[in-house]
Design a protein around this motif. Structure first.
Motif, PDB file in Angstrom:
ATOM      1  N   TYR A 144       1.005  -1.344   0.069  1.00  0.00           N
ATOM      2  CA  TYR A 144       0.102  -0.181   0.092  1.00  0.00           C
ATOM      3  C   TYR A 144       0.809   1.309   0.063  1.00  0.00           C
ATOM      4  O   TYR A 144       0.579   2.201  -0.775  1.00  0.00           O
ATOM      5  CB  TYR A 144      -0.948   0.185   1.129  1.00  0.00           C
ATOM      6  CG  TYR A 144      -2.020  -1.160   1.271  1.00  0.00           C
ATOM      7  CD1 TYR A 144      -2.111  -1.815   0.105  1.00  0.00           C
ATOM      8  CD2 TYR A 144      -2.514  -1.514   2.605  1.00  0.00           C
ATOM      9  CE1 TYR A 144      -3.134  -2.988   0.232  1.00  0.00           C
ATOM     10  CE2 TYR A 144      -3.320  -2.570   2.595  1.00  0.00           C
ATOM     11  CZ  TYR A 144      -3.534  -3.549   1.305  1.00  0.00           C
ATOM     12  OH  TYR A 144      -4.410  -4.545   1.510  1.00  0.00           O
ATOM     13  N   ALA A 145       2.169   1.219   0.803  1.00  0.00           N
ATOM     14  CA  ALA A 145       2.955   2.377   0.723  1.00  0.00           C
ATOM     15  C   ALA A 145       3.351   2.657  -0.519  1.00  0.00           C
ATOM     16  O   ALA A 145       3.405   3.686  -1.063  1.00  0.00           O
ATOM     17  CB  ALA A 145       4.063   2.150   1.746  1.00  0.00           C
ATOM     18  N   LEU A 146       3.812   1.581  -1.317  1.00  0.00           N
ATOM     19  CA  LEU A 146       4.146   1.708  -2.742  1.00  0.00           C
ATOM     20  C   LEU A 146       3.330   2.075  -3.722  1.00  0.00           C
ATOM     21  O   LEU A 146       3.589   3.041  -4.492  1.00  0.00           O
ATOM     22  CB  LEU A 146       4.993   0.685  -3.047  1.00  0.00           C
ATOM     23  CG  LEU A 146       6.369   0.349  -2.208  1.00  0.00           C
ATOM     24  CD1 LEU A 146       6.910  -1.215  -2.674  1.00  0.00           C
ATOM     25  CD2 LEU A 146       7.192   1.095  -2.554  1.00  0.00           C
ATOM     26  N   ALA A 147       2.106   1.862  -3.503  1.00  0.00           N
ATOM     27  CA  ALA A 147       0.767   2.241  -4.233  1.00  0.00           C
ATOM     28  C   ALA A 147       0.744   3.808  -4.121  1.00  0.00           C
ATOM     29  O   ALA A 147       0.441   4.499  -4.895  1.00  0.00           O
ATOM     30  CB  ALA A 147      -0.431   1.583  -4.046  1.00  0.00           C
ATOM     31  N   ALA A 148       0.838   4.308  -2.904  1.00  0.00           N
ATOM     32  CA  ALA A 148       0.829   5.626  -2.501  1.00  0.00           C
ATOM     33  C   ALA A 148       1.994   6.275  -3.142  1.00  0.00           C
ATOM     34  O   ALA A 148       2.100   7.497  -3.905  1.00  0.00           O
ATOM     35  CB  ALA A 148       0.950   5.809  -1.102  1.00  0.00           C
ATOM     36  N   ALA A 149       3.196   5.694  -3.332  1.00  0.00           N
ATOM     37  CA  ALA A 149       4.156   6.076  -3.589  1.00  0.00           C
ATOM     38  C   ALA A 149       4.060   6.750  -5.042  1.00  0.00           C
ATOM     39  O   ALA A 149       4.827   7.674  -5.897  1.00  0.00           O
ATOM     40  CB  ALA A 149       5.645   5.471  -3.690  1.00  0.00           C
ATOM     41  N   ARG A 150       3.405   5.762  -5.756  1.00  0.00           N
ATOM     42  CA  ARG A 150       3.209   5.822  -7.354  1.00  0.00           C
ATOM     43  C   ARG A 150       2.225   7.113  -7.611  1.00  0.00           C
ATOM     44  O   ARG A 150       2.480   7.772  -8.498  1.00  0.00           O
ATOM     45  CB  ARG A 150       2.447   4.857  -7.812  1.00  0.00           C
ATOM     46  CG  ARG A 150       3.061   3.258  -8.094  1.00  0.00           C
ATOM     47  CD  ARG A 150       2.634   2.411  -8.948  1.00  0.00           C
ATOM     48  NE  ARG A 150       1.250   2.221  -8.800  1.00  0.00           N
ATOM     49  CZ  ARG A 150       0.371   1.298  -9.414  1.00  0.00           C
ATOM     50  NH1 ARG A 150       0.857   0.504 -10.246  1.00  0.00           N
ATOM     51  NH2 ARG A 150      -0.917   1.024  -9.236  1.00  0.00           N
ATOM     52  N   GLU A 151       1.471   7.218  -6.495  1.00  0.00           N
ATOM     53  CA  GLU A 151       0.750   8.627  -6.629  1.00  0.00           C
ATOM     54  C   GLU A 151       1.360   9.959  -6.785  1.00  0.00           C
ATOM     55  O   GLU A 151       1.075  10.948  -7.147  1.00  0.00           O
ATOM     56  CB  GLU A 151      -0.612   8.604  -5.763  1.00  0.00           C
ATOM     57  CG  GLU A 151      -1.434   7.482  -5.801  1.00  0.00           C
ATOM     58  CD  GLU A 151      -2.243   7.338  -6.994  1.00  0.00           C
ATOM     59  OE1 GLU A 151      -2.823   8.714  -7.433  1.00  0.00           O
ATOM     60  OE2 GLU A 151      -2.347   6.418  -7.506  1.00  0.00           O
ATOM     61  N   ALA A 152       2.525   9.812  -6.074  1.00  0.00           N
ATOM     62  CA  ALA A 152       3.333  10.737  -6.238  1.00  0.00           C
ATOM     63  C   ALA A 152       3.988  11.206  -7.440  1.00  0.00           C
ATOM     64  O   ALA A 152       4.917  12.108  -7.612  1.00  0.00           O
ATOM     65  CB  ALA A 152       4.521  10.637  -4.752  1.00  0.00           C
ATOM     66  N   VAL A 153       3.913  10.445  -8.392  1.00  0.00           N
ATOM     67  CA  VAL A 153       4.207  10.785  -9.565  1.00  0.00           C
ATOM     68  C   VAL A 153       3.088  11.335 -10.592  1.00  0.00           C
ATOM     69  O   VAL A 153       2.545  10.686 -11.391  1.00  0.00           O
ATOM     70  CB  VAL A 153       4.927   9.547 -10.475  1.00  0.00           C
ATOM     71  CG1 VAL A 153       5.611   9.797 -11.729  1.00  0.00           C
ATOM     72  CG2 VAL A 153       6.005   8.719  -9.550  1.00  0.00           C
ATOM     73  N   PRO A 154       2.731  12.605 -10.362  1.00  0.00           N
ATOM     74  CA  PRO A 154       1.468  12.928 -10.852  1.00  0.00           C
ATOM     75  C   PRO A 154       1.473  12.882 -12.583  1.00  0.00           C
ATOM     76  O   PRO A 154       0.511  12.584 -13.159  1.00  0.00           O
ATOM     77  CB  PRO A 154       1.537  14.304 -10.312  1.00  0.00           C
ATOM     78  CG  PRO A 154       2.663  14.843  -9.995  1.00  0.00           C
ATOM     79  CD  PRO A 154       3.460  13.558  -9.708  1.00  0.00           C
ATOM     80  N   GLU A 155       2.630  13.045 -13.219  1.00  0.00           N
ATOM     81  CA  GLU A 155       2.516  12.998 -14.510  1.00  0.00           C
ATOM     82  C   GLU A 155       2.169  11.767 -14.987  1.00  0.00           C
ATOM     83  O   GLU A 155       1.765  11.424 -16.223  1.00  0.00           O
ATOM     84  CB  GLU A 155       4.057  13.549 -15.340  1.00  0.00           C
ATOM     85  CG  GLU A 155       5.087  12.621 -14.962  1.00  0.00           C
ATOM     86  CD  GLU A 155       5.764  12.866 -13.449  1.00  0.00           C
ATOM     87  OE1 GLU A 155       5.333  13.503 -12.690  1.00  0.00           O
ATOM     88  OE2 GLU A 155       7.181  12.674 -13.382  1.00  0.00           O
ATOM     89  N   ALA A 156       2.405  10.542 -14.206  1.00  0.00           N
ATOM     90  CA  ALA A 156       2.084   9.270 -14.858  1.00  0.00           C
ATOM     91  C   ALA A 156       0.702   8.996 -14.815  1.00  0.00           C
ATOM     92  O   ALA A 156       0.252   8.130 -15.467  1.00  0.00           O
ATOM     93  CB  ALA A 156       2.703   8.258 -13.974  1.00  0.00           C
ATOM     94  N   GLU A 157      -0.210   9.581 -14.127  1.00  0.00           N
ATOM     95  CA  GLU A 157      -1.721   9.357 -13.906  1.00  0.00           C
ATOM     96  C   GLU A 157      -1.970   7.708 -13.942  1.00  0.00           C
ATOM     97  O   GLU A 157      -2.673   7.602 -14.520  1.00  0.00           O
ATOM     98  CB  GLU A 157      -2.305  10.201 -15.296  1.00  0.00           C
ATOM     99  CG  GLU A 157      -2.474  11.438 -15.155  1.00  0.00           C
ATOM    100  CD  GLU A 157      -3.451  11.872 -16.328  1.00  0.00           C
ATOM    101  OE1 GLU A 157      -4.714  11.875 -16.142  1.00  0.00           O
ATOM    102  OE2 GLU A 157      -3.027  12.056 -17.594  1.00  0.00           O
ATOM    103  N   LEU A 158      -1.036   7.427 -12.931  1.00  0.00           N
ATOM    104  CA  LEU A 158      -1.182   5.878 -12.805  1.00  0.00           C
ATOM    105  C   LEU A 158      -2.525   5.385 -12.504  1.00  0.00           C
ATOM    106  O   LEU A 158      -3.008   4.220 -13.186  1.00  0.00           O
ATOM    107  CB  LEU A 158      -0.311   5.397 -11.688  1.00  0.00           C
ATOM    108  CG  LEU A 158       1.149   5.281 -12.446  1.00  0.00           C
ATOM    109  CD1 LEU A 158       2.207   5.380 -11.420  1.00  0.00           C
ATOM    110  CD2 LEU A 158       1.487   4.066 -13.138  1.00  0.00           C
ATOM    111  N   ARG A 159      -3.397   5.970 -11.791  1.00  0.00           N
ATOM    112  CA  ARG A 159      -4.597   5.491 -11.273  1.00  0.00           C
ATOM    113  C   ARG A 159      -5.662   5.302 -12.408  1.00  0.00           C
ATOM    114  O   ARG A 159      -6.200   4.406 -12.604  1.00  0.00           O
ATOM    115  CB  ARG A 159      -5.111   6.283 -10.168  1.00  0.00           C
ATOM    116  CG  ARG A 159      -6.512   5.821  -9.823  1.00  0.00           C
ATOM    117  CD  ARG A 159      -6.835   6.487  -8.239  1.00  0.00           C
ATOM    118  NE  ARG A 159      -8.395   6.368  -8.207  1.00  0.00           N
ATOM    119  CZ  ARG A 159      -9.048   5.981  -7.072  1.00  0.00           C
ATOM    120  NH1 ARG A 159      -8.432   5.913  -6.080  1.00  0.00           N
ATOM    121  NH2 ARG A 159     -10.210   5.964  -7.035  1.00  0.00           N
TER     122      ARG A 159
END
Ligand SMILES: Cc1ncc(COP(=O)(O)O)c(C=O)c1O
Length: 497
Positions: free
Chosen positions: A178-193
């Protein structure tokens, strides 16, 4: 069957009207097992637990059953008619218990020695009785708020900064995911969600000594094993920060997006402590999320003498500490502390109409902080445990474990046939007989087959190593001494090669 049931007359409702759908079953409630029968069995269970814990030393630590033996002793088909709780309990004692490896045994020194303490056991019983699903604040306000209080008490006991809010997950594996899923959200340009991982080349970094759950999180998140970079470690098994910096810089040049570093406080194999402060410098400079896996080692920070193990962690974005490892809480209980809870929520929050509620920002709905909707009331057992022992009680117990490990090290150092293979900052000692891998493997197997104690093994730079982790509340120095003597006794007498 269906026709016969349809013709039945319900004494309470009379004969069904022609317009009613045909009745298949009786609507008479059949109900739970009688509470008197439950009380009798539950009293027996509580007495049994007391006796079990008092006499647990008499049992072999490692179960002696052969593969398939427990299964073969149980009926293949389910019981057609319900059975008495007493009878089920009898079978629990006779058929199930022989297949149990006793994790609550004071000579359980394998993996990480742990304790399901009595306050924790009591809370588990109450938790099952309440059967709360704490997905929303309103589905049991106390489940959310007791969890919040217990996590915050633990944060204070560990000396972590106020900015961290805690949430309880089943395991550190989930917390790290879950922490790493949050970390991905900190890359806004990727729009991962929204867009998923398509076209995004994310990379994360951890040490070659990190727990497999870090790599597993990389797999689950779609980062891919190749993009979980394992940074080399130094002579004390700590992440090499210069190597980490080089890896991040060259990956960025190659077009990757470095998004997270996972440091470890108390690695699984040899309990090394990564230099979190120096790693935090790199993460700050490179704008990368820092997650700290303190699943085991974090507990030591309750001691003033060991506060240093979490040095630099206040600069992390997230930290996991497992009370089910070295804080006497029954499995499962893993606390994820997050300094950027908004991103954790952004990663997981999704609220269909049937889950909306109107309390607004005054409450946290814990379903928003992980992948599962339903959640057990795990905060209750952490709250019971922290109250029953108190911070001072936890300190005294953890200090005793560290001291016992210290004693064990001195005995190993005094025996020329053995050598220590790693420093011990906590209550885990990693060592080997000088006779080579086959000798160590045979020592490991002989000790465990004896039933007297359970130890584990690991690989230390290509060598088969023995590993003793002390974490049970009933372990005494005598238990450690007897286990060490057993190891010496089963070791070959021949001179070391
Ligand atoms: C350092 C470390 N992190 C994570 C884990 C995984 O813990 P869990 O079983 O709670 O997922 C372990 C397990 O031993 C561990 O030692």
């Amino acid at each position: 069957m269906r026709e016969r049931a349809a013709q039945e007359v319900n004494p309470k409702m009379g004969r069904m009207g022609a317009e009613d759908p045909p009745r298949i079953f009786s609507a008479e409630p059949v109900g739970d097992i009688d509470t008197d029968e439950f009380r009798a069995a539950a009293h027996r269970a509580v007495d049994w637990i007391g006796d079990y814990l008092e006499t647990i030393r008499e049992r072999p630590v490692l179960s002696r059953v052969k593969p398939g033996e427990v299964r073969a002793s149980l009926p293949v088909v389910p019981p057609a008619q319900g059975e008495r709780l007493e009878a089920i309990f009898d079978d629990f004692e006779q058929l199930v218990l022989p297949g149990i490896t006793h994790w609550n045994h004071p000579r359980f020194f394998a993996y990480f020695g742990i304790t399901g303490s009595t306050p924790g056991i009591l809370a588990e019983l109450l938790c099952a009785a309440l059967n709360v699903n704490g997905m929303l604040w309103r589905t049991s306000p106390a489940a959310t708020e007791v969890e919040e209080v217990a996590c915050d008490w633990l944060r204070q006991a560990l000396g972590l900064a106020e900015g961290f809010s805690g949430v309880i997950n089943d395991t550190a594996s989930s917390s790290t995911l879950y922490a790493l899923a949050a970390a991905r959200e900190a890359v806004p340009e990727a729009e991962l969600r929204r867009r998923g991982m398509s076209g995004v080349r994310l990379r994360m970094y951890t040490s070659e000594e990190a727990h497999s759950s870090v790599e597993k999180a990389g797999i689950v998140l779609g980062v891919g094993q190749e993009n979980v970079v394992k940074v080399k470690t130094d002579a004390e098994f700590r992440m090499d920060v210069a190597e980490l910096t080089r890896a991040i810089v060259s990956d960025r040049e190659a077009g990757f997006i470095p998004f997270a570093v996972v440091a470890t406080v108390g690695t699984t194999s040899v309990t090394a402590v990564d230099p979190v402060n120096a790693i935090a410098d790199v993460c700050a400079r490179e704008n990368v999320w820092l997650h700290v896996d303190a699943a085991y080692g974090g507990a030591a920070a309750v001691l003033d003498s060991h506060r240093w193990v979490l040095a630099g962690c206040d600069r992390a974005d997230s930290i996991v500490v497992n009370p089910h490892k070295w804080l006497f809480t029954p499995i499962d209980c893993s606390v994820l502390y997050c300094a950027r809870e908004d991103l954790l929520k952004q990663a997981f929050s999704i609220t269909p109409a049937y889950l909306t509620s109107n309390e607004g920002p005054a409450v946290r709905n814990l379903m928003d902080y992980g992948s599962s909707l339903g959640r057990r009331f795990r905060g209750l057992k952490l709250w019971f445990v922290l109250r029953a022992f108190g911070v001072e009680g936890a300190r005294a117990r953890i200090a005793a474990h560290i001291e016992m490990a210290h004693q064990l090290r001195s005995w190993i150092e005094a025996d020329p046939s053995f050598e220590l293979l790693a420093p011990s900052h906590f209550s885990t000692v990693v060592f080997a007989h000088r006779g080579g891998d086959a000798v160590n493997e045979s020592i490991h197997d002989s000790v465990n087959a004896s039933g007297e104690a359970l130890i584990s093994h690991t690989d230390v730079r290509g060598r088969y190593a023995l590993r003793i982790a002390i974490g049970n509340l009933r372990t005494t120095l005598e238990d450690v001494r007897a286990t060490w003597q057993l190891i010496q006794n089963v070791a070959p007498a021949s001179s070391p090669t």
